[in-house]
Design a protein around this motif. Structure first.
Motif, short mmCIF file in Angstrom:
data_model
loop_
_atom_site.label_atom_id
_atom_site.label_comp_id
_atom_site.label_asym_id
_atom_site.label_seq_id
_atom_site.Cartn_x
_atom_site.Cartn_y
_atom_site.Cartn_z
N VAL A 203 0.83 -1.20 0.00
CA VAL A 203 0.00 0.00 0.00
C VAL A 203 0.87 1.26 0.00
CG1 VAL A 203 -1.52 1.40 1.47
CG2 VAL A 203 -2.04 -1.02 1.06
N THR A 204 0.42 2.28 -0.73
CA THR A 204 0.99 3.63 -0.63
C THR A 204 -0.17 4.60 -0.56
OG1 THR A 204 2.49 5.24 -1.66
CG2 THR A 204 1.21 3.88 -3.15
N TYR A 213 -3.02 3.48 -3.21
CA TYR A 213 -2.72 2.53 -4.28
C TYR A 213 -2.11 1.28 -3.65
CZ TYR A 213 -3.31 6.54 -7.39
OH TYR A 213 -3.80 7.64 -8.04
N ALA A 214 -2.27 0.15 -4.32
CA ALA A 214 -1.71 -1.10 -3.83
C ALA A 214 -1.56 -2.06 -5.00
CB ALA A 214 -2.60 -1.71 -2.74
N SER A 215 -1.00 -3.22 -4.71
CA SER A 215 -0.90 -4.28 -5.72
C SER A 215 -1.83 -5.42 -5.37
CB SER A 215 0.54 -4.81 -5.81
OG SER A 215 1.40 -3.84 -6.34
N LEU A 246 3.85 6.26 -4.05
CA LEU A 246 3.35 7.51 -4.61
C LEU A 246 4.35 8.63 -4.36
CD1 LEU A 246 0.87 8.77 -6.06
CD2 LEU A 246 -0.05 9.29 -3.79
N SER A 247 4.62 9.43 -5.40
CA SER A 247 5.57 10.54 -5.29
C SER A 247 5.04 11.61 -4.34
CB SER A 247 5.85 11.15 -6.66
OG SER A 247 4.66 11.67 -7.23
#
Length: 334
Positions: A203-204, A213-215, A246-247
């Protein structure tokens, strides 16, 4: 990774470890409101945890073999090759933001037991949550309100190199598990995914702590998903993206691209979320890690026993950033 959990920190008992390394590049101006926005530490001031915390710094897992092995450590961001201070907190993965941290750790005996410990700026755990497997990735949201813990529910095997994985979201204040991503609705092209086996990791968080976001892995493939905690919903975006990060400006995701299931083999990339332009980074070695943004221009990641840096635009060559450390977290002072 593997270490005994130490439940308390004696700040007065911190240990200084001298480590030679390469000097850090100057912080990118793109991350600052003005060139003087960052506080710089007086080089004549004694190095203490509070003095390090007043400026940008790195929190990481110390992996120099010795009494301080696996202990969470700090070093000024502008001097990663200088003195480091170790705390009493032993972690396999660690992350920190806005005064809150998460430490994934283990107790090994006849049987191994795994935990997610939440802690504050004093590095004293405030709560501990048992995990159902070995830890893999950890993240704290930019505002410090939420944390994520990913873990493998069974070890990988030669015939099945992708181990089953779960991810829990935790409230850093209460220490409670807010959600298991397995309970979220998963949509692909607006259709609910009903695969019997679905794995989540990496997770980010977005800045609002609600989006992330995640995978995910299902049907033999890996995908990037965008999540919403309040709605308990996940939407599949792109394929082949593992452990996104995430940037700081929220415009790009750095990730490990699965280029071959043999091994498996990974390559670091950066995806622009607006244009969907994908950039391969100059690091060509196969590394399965969740990268950490040093600033909007460079990324950090673990390789063997060291932290390396690489440009986010695909230029240049990777170089060592900090020796004898893993699981880096770039921390800005509150």
């Amino acid at each position: 990774m593997g270490a005994l959990f130490l439940a308390a920190l004696g700040v007065g008992a911190v240990v200084w470890v001298l480590l030679g390394g390469l000097p850090a590049a100057a912080p990118s101006p793109s991350t600052l409101a003005t060139p003087t926005a960052r506080v710089t530490r007086d080089p004549l001031e004694p190095l203490t945890i509070p003095s390090i915390q007043r400026g940008p710094h790195l929190i990481f897992q110390n992996v120099i073999r010795g009494d301080d092995y696996a202990k969470t450590s700090l070093v000024p961001l502008d001097s990663p090759g200088g003195m480091r201070l170790t705390t009493g907190l032993i972690c396999e993965r660690v992350h920190f933001a806005a005064g809150h941290g998460i430490c994934l750790t283990a107790e090994h005996g006849a049987e191994s037991h795994y935990f997610a410990a939440l802690f504050g700026a004093d590095f004293v755990p405030t709560s501990r949550v048992p995990l159902d497997g070995a830890p893999t990735f950890a993240r704290v949201s930019p505002d410090g309100r939420m944390a994520a813990a990913s873990f493998q529910t069974s070890p990988p095997e030669e015939e099945a190199p992708f181990a089953p994985s779960e991810t829990w979201l935790l409230d850093t204040q209460s220490g409670q598990v807010v959600a298991d991503l397995a309970d979220f609705q998963l949509l692909r092209d607006s259709v609910q995914v009903t695969e019997p086996e679905v794995d989540y990791w990496g997770v980010t968080f977005k800045r609002d702590s609600n989006g992330f976001y995640a995978s995910v892995r299902f049907g033999g493939n890996i995908y990037l998903v965008e999540g919403n905690i309040a709605a308990k919903r996940l939407v599949v975006l792109n394929g082949g993206l593992s452990a996104p990060s995430l940037s700081p400006d929220g415009t790009r995701v750095a990730y490990a691209s699965l280029v071959s299931s043999i091994g498996p083999t990974w390559r670091f990339h950066v995806l622009d979320l607006t244009s969907m332009v994908d950039t391969a980074l100059s690091e060509t070695r196969s590394i399965d890690d969740q990268m950490e943004w040093l600033d909007n221009d460079e990324l950090l990641y673990g390789l063997a026993t060291d932290v390396w840096r690489v440009a986010a635009d695909g230029s240049g060559q990777p170089s060592p950033f900090l020796f004898g450390g893993l699981s880096p977290a770039v921390v800005e002072p509150l």
